[in-house]
Design a protein around this motif. Structure first.
Motif, PDB file in Angstrom:
ATOM      1  N   SER B 243      65.199  28.690  46.178  1.00  0.00           N
ATOM      2  CA  SER B 243      64.332  27.660  46.483  1.00  0.00           C
ATOM      3  C   SER B 243      62.949  28.300  45.531  1.00  0.00           C
ATOM      4  N   ALA B 244      62.916  29.194  45.365  1.00  0.00           N
ATOM      5  CA  ALA B 244      61.702  29.824  44.715  1.00  0.00           C
ATOM      6  C   ALA B 244      61.616  29.296  43.308  1.00  0.00           C
ATOM      7  N   ARG B 245      60.281  29.184  42.647  1.00  0.00           N
ATOM      8  CA  ARG B 245      60.227  28.753  41.484  1.00  0.00           C
ATOM      9  C   ARG B 245      59.702  29.971  40.654  1.00  0.00           C
ATOM     10  N   TYR B 246      60.232  30.093  39.290  1.00  0.00           N
ATOM     11  CA  TYR B 246      60.288  31.308  38.686  1.00  0.00           C
ATOM     12  C   TYR B 246      59.488  31.188  37.336  1.00  0.00           C
ATOM     13  N   ARG B 247      58.886  31.946  36.418  1.00  0.00           N
ATOM     14  CA  ARG B 247      58.596  31.734  35.049  1.00  0.00           C
ATOM     15  C   ARG B 247      58.942  33.163  34.426  1.00  0.00           C
ATOM     16  N   ILE B 248      58.696  33.258  33.309  1.00  0.00           N
ATOM     17  CA  ILE B 248      58.909  34.503  32.311  1.00  0.00           C
ATOM     18  C   ILE B 248      57.685  35.142  32.205  1.00  0.00           C
ATOM     19  N   ALA B 249      57.457  36.489  32.256  1.00  0.00           N
ATOM     20  CA  ALA B 249      56.490  37.313  31.797  1.00  0.00           C
ATOM     21  C   ALA B 249      56.331  37.341  30.353  1.00  0.00           C
ATOM     22  N   ARG B 250      57.451  37.324  29.657  1.00  0.00           N
ATOM     23  CA  ARG B 250      57.430  37.082  28.209  1.00  0.00           C
ATOM     24  C   ARG B 250      58.896  37.112  27.826  1.00  0.00           C
ATOM     25  N   TRP B 251      59.151  36.750  26.586  1.00  0.00           N
ATOM     26  CA  TRP B 251      60.440  36.618  26.147  1.00  0.00           C
ATOM     27  C   TRP B 251      60.924  37.990  26.001  1.00  0.00           C
ATOM     28  N   PRO B 252      62.454  38.130  26.322  1.00  0.00           N
ATOM     29  CA  PRO B 252      63.168  39.134  25.971  1.00  0.00           C
ATOM     30  C   PRO B 252      63.139  39.296  24.432  1.00  0.00           C
ATOM     31  N   ASN B 253      63.482  40.737  24.068  1.00  0.00           N
ATOM     32  CA  ASN B 253      63.997  40.730  22.633  1.00  0.00           C
ATOM     33  C   ASN B 253      65.459  40.215  22.249  1.00  0.00           C
ATOM     34  N   PHE B 254      65.232  39.143  21.912  1.00  0.00           N
ATOM     35  CA  PHE B 254      66.501  38.343  21.700  1.00  0.00           C
ATOM     36  C   PHE B 254      67.213  38.942  20.435  1.00  0.00           C
ATOM     37  N   VAL B 261      73.551  30.299  23.128  1.00  0.00           N
ATOM     38  CA  VAL B 261      72.418  29.401  23.278  1.00  0.00           C
ATOM     39  C   VAL B 261      71.808  28.933  24.520  1.00  0.00           C
ATOM     40  N   ALA B 262      73.099  28.624  25.455  1.00  0.00           N
ATOM     41  CA  ALA B 262      72.744  28.341  26.761  1.00  0.00           C
ATOM     42  C   ALA B 262      71.765  29.334  27.405  1.00  0.00           C
ATOM     43  N   GLN B 263      71.671  30.514  27.076  1.00  0.00           N
ATOM     44  CA  GLN B 263      70.979  31.471  27.779  1.00  0.00           C
ATOM     45  C   GLN B 263      69.433  31.405  27.273  1.00  0.00           C
ATOM     46  N   ILE B 264      69.569  31.094  25.706  1.00  0.00           N
ATOM     47  CA  ILE B 264      68.148  30.892  25.154  1.00  0.00           C
ATOM     48  C   ILE B 264      67.437  29.749  25.913  1.00  0.00           C
ATOM     49  N   ARG B 265      68.230  28.612  25.896  1.00  0.00           N
ATOM     50  CA  ARG B 265      67.679  27.257  26.663  1.00  0.00           C
ATOM     51  C   ARG B 265      67.043  27.854  28.048  1.00  0.00           C
ATOM     52  N   VAL B 266      68.066  28.585  28.776  1.00  0.00           N
ATOM     53  CA  VAL B 266      67.268  28.797  30.350  1.00  0.00           C
ATOM     54  C   VAL B 266      65.708  29.748  29.859  1.00  0.00           C
ATOM     55  N   VAL B 267      65.739  30.627  29.045  1.00  0.00           N
ATOM     56  CA  VAL B 267      64.457  31.074  28.896  1.00  0.00           C
ATOM     57  C   VAL B 267      63.412  30.315  28.301  1.00  0.00           C
ATOM     58  N   ALA B 268      63.854  29.305  27.371  1.00  0.00           N
ATOM     59  CA  ALA B 268      62.910  28.369  27.076  1.00  0.00           C
ATOM     60  C   ALA B 268      62.377  27.547  28.126  1.00  0.00           C
ATOM     61  N   ALA B 269      63.176  27.092  29.009  1.00  0.00           N
ATOM     62  CA  ALA B 269      62.882  26.370  30.061  1.00  0.00           C
ATOM     63  C   ALA B 269      61.780  26.886  31.001  1.00  0.00           C
ATOM     64  N   LEU B 270      62.026  28.315  31.175  1.00  0.00           N
ATOM     65  CA  LEU B 270      61.245  29.207  31.948  1.00  0.00           C
ATOM     66  C   LEU B 270      59.875  29.400  31.448  1.00  0.00           C
ATOM     67  N   SER B 271      59.921  29.416  30.171  1.00  0.00           N
ATOM     68  CA  SER B 271      58.492  29.634  29.340  1.00  0.00           C
ATOM     69  C   SER B 271      57.726  28.512  29.275  1.00  0.00           C
ATOM     70  N   ALA B 272      58.403  27.250  29.767  1.00  0.00           N
ATOM     71  CA  ALA B 272      57.565  26.099  29.479  1.00  0.00           C
ATOM     72  C   ALA B 272      56.878  25.923  30.828  1.00  0.00           C
ATOM     73  N   ARG B 273      57.432  26.147  31.957  1.00  0.00           N
ATOM     74  CA  ARG B 273      56.878  26.128  33.196  1.00  0.00           C
ATOM     75  C   ARG B 273      57.640  26.711  34.389  1.00  0.00           C
ATOM     76  N   ALA B 274      56.851  26.989  35.412  1.00  0.00           N
ATOM     77  CA  ALA B 274      57.730  27.636  36.576  1.00  0.00           C
ATOM     78  C   ALA B 274      58.684  26.523  37.209  1.00  0.00           C
ATOM     79  N   VAL B 275      59.933  26.942  37.293  1.00  0.00           N
ATOM     80  CA  VAL B 275      61.132  26.124  37.974  1.00  0.00           C
ATOM     81  C   VAL B 275      61.829  26.933  38.645  1.00  0.00           C
ATOM     82  N   ASP B 276      62.769  26.372  39.714  1.00  0.00           N
ATOM     83  CA  ASP B 276      63.725  26.638  40.538  1.00  0.00           C
ATOM     84  C   ASP B 276      64.957  26.757  39.762  1.00  0.00           C
ATOM     85  N   LEU B 277      65.948  27.206  40.368  1.00  0.00           N
ATOM     86  CA  LEU B 277      67.479  27.589  40.066  1.00  0.00           C
ATOM     87  C   LEU B 277      67.944  26.063  39.478  1.00  0.00           C
TER      88      LEU B 277
END
Lengths: 144, 343
Positions: B243-254, B261-277
């Motif tokens: 239920s918690a919302r998360y964001r990324i501190a910064r992008w990992p070195n991909f 690509v699905a994992q890149i999308r997750v990180v892109a979503a978390l870089s845009a705004r704080a979201v829950d699972l």
């Protein structure tokens, strides 16, 4: 609805960073060398891929100069940064670079890449496309 | 009183000077003698007390860059640090533990202090790793084991050091991770099974050991911890909440991780705004279990941050005048198809 047929992705960076090599790795056609101003280059582009040579003594200065320029010319476009020619154990340097950008409110991905590798350049393009997609989803949320 | 306290904390460090079996010029002998003299002159001023000892007893081995002793890799594997003396400039090959003759006392002093700090960090790492060495915890049915990921996190918490940590499947070494966790090494089949999630890490054990054979290609350590954490569980790790919302501190070195690509999308979503699972799974158009795995991987790298409040969003610039959303989506699909990228 207007169908979009083209998308312009700008590859920016200092001389020797690998821009031409990158485009050659992706494009069906040979790259054409020309000189245009950054303002013209960025116009109409939804995103920028910035390449820096990590082995260059001026890598950090180059990066800062291009970030400053891009912030002025295309402040809202998402940016993906590829740092080339770094050793594999340079992960911590990249992390520090990304952290210093984040501290300046620049939330851009910073990846160590081999500019000669099509796979690596596709990773930069794919990341930019994912960021654009998420922004499009946000816009969609805003419409509904 | 302060002097007494400082003195009581001083440690003994041992340093060995290794003479190469190869003929040496007078410069090499003088360079070694110069450092020996400086050690004597520095007595009482360095953080630790340095004494000359045999290579077997030493914490630091001094050797000549042009003729390193054949036993050096073995000494380094046992945790000893190597200090290189060069008698000619070697552009591009000068390491952080190199003294180029003629060297100044200030440079030698700084290097001794650096070596002392590295030895201290290595000792702290060895202590921290003592609870991670040996067999990893085997999970009970329905549970997962985070032992391997925890060991990697511990390694990554301490920088530097030359020691290698070896992961064994029964008696066979399959993975080598360098202290600091920045690089690892494995043969391509092991790397592939790590990336596919078929490497049964919980059936293995870890201990410090010999470095890998020369010539093998090193890989980024972030790839190892990313996929190890990704495949450990399809539920969020206990430190995370649905239920918690998360964001990324910064992008990992991909560039080192090269995720799908699905994992890149997750990180892109978390870089845009704080979201829950649930939100991140929906934005990335993937099952919740896959999103949970990616959040676990980000968390293992220390890059996942909880939002400070329910309303917090990472401030990102809105896209410029973009084409309509549906048109852009169709275009991106076309570009991906053209470039041969994932859907």
């Amino acid at each position: 609805m207007h169908a979009v047929r083209e998308i312009k992705i700008v590859f920016a960076g200092p001389m020797g960073a690998g821009k031409t090599t990158d485009i050659r790795a992706l494009s069906d056609q040979a790259p054409v060398s020309t000189e245009v101003t950054n303002e013209i280059l960025c116009k109409g582009s939804p995103g920028v891929i910035l390449l820096v040579d990590g082995r260059s003594a001026t890598a950090l200065t180059d990066l800062e100069m291009y970030l400053e320029m891009l912030r002025g010319q295309c402040p809202k476009q998402p940016l993906v940064i590829g740092v080339g020619r770094l050793p594999v154990d340079a992960g911590q340097e990249l992390d520090r670079l990304a952290a210093s950008l984040a501290a300046r409110d620049i939330a851009a991905p910073v990846f160590g890449v081999d500019v000669r590798s099509r796979e690596d350049i596709l990773l930069l393009v794919e990341t930019l496309l994912c960021i654009l997609e998420m922004r499009a989803s946000e816009s969609l949320d805003g419409v509904h | 009183m302060e002097t007494t306290l400082y003195a009581s904390r001083r440690r003994d460090r041992r340093i060995a000077f290794v003479k190469s079996p190869a003929p040496q010029d007078a410069k090499v002998a003088h360079a070694m003698q110069l450092l020996t003299s400086m050690l004597w002159a520095f007595k009482g001023t360095t953080r630790s007390a340095w004494e000359i000892a045999s290579p077997e007893e030493a914490d630091v081995i001094v050797f000549h860059a042009d003729a390193p002793d054949g036993r050096l890799p073995e000494w380094q594997a046992s945790g000893k640090l190597a200090l290189e003396i060069a008698t000619a400039p070697q552009p591009g090959a000068i390491g952080s533990r190199t003294l180029v003759y003629p060297f100044r006392a200030a440079r030698a002093f700084a290097l001794l202090e650096q070596l002392d700090a590295e030895l201290e960090s290595a000792a702290a790492l060895n202590y921290a790793m003592s609870s991670h060495t040996g067999e990893f915890k085997r999970p009970a049915p329905g549970e997962e084991s985070w032992s391997f990921v925890d060991a990697l996190r511990t390694l990554r918490a301490y920088s530097g050091g030359e020691r290698w940590w070896v992961v064994y499947r029964e008696a066979e070494p399959v993975l080598w991770v360098k202290s600091g966790g920045v690089v690892y090494l494995a043969d391509p089949a092991v790397v592939e099974s790590l990336r596919q999630g078929t490497l049964q890490l919980h059936e293995m054990r870890m201990q410090s050991g010999a470095p890998p054979a020369n010539g093998a290609q090193l890989r980024g350590g972030s790839e190892l911890i990313w996929f190890a954490a990704y495949y450990t569980s399809n539920r969020l790790a206990v430190a995370l909440s649905d239920s918690a919302r998360y964001r990324i501190a910064r992008w990992p070195n991909f560039g080192a991780i090269r995720p799908p690509v699905a994992q890149i999308r997750v990180v892109a979503a978390l870089s845009a705004r704080a979201v829950d699972l649930g939100e991140v799974a929906s934005l990335a158009r993937i099952p919740v279990t896959d999103a949970a795995r990616t959040l676990n991987a980000l968390s293992a790298l220390g890059l996942l941050l909880p939002a400070e409040s329910d309303t917090e969003s990472v401030v990102t610039a809105r896209a410029p005048a973009t084409p309509t959303v549906n048109a852009l989506g169709a275009l991106l699909r076309n570009i991906r198809r053209h470039l041969g990228l994932g859907a």
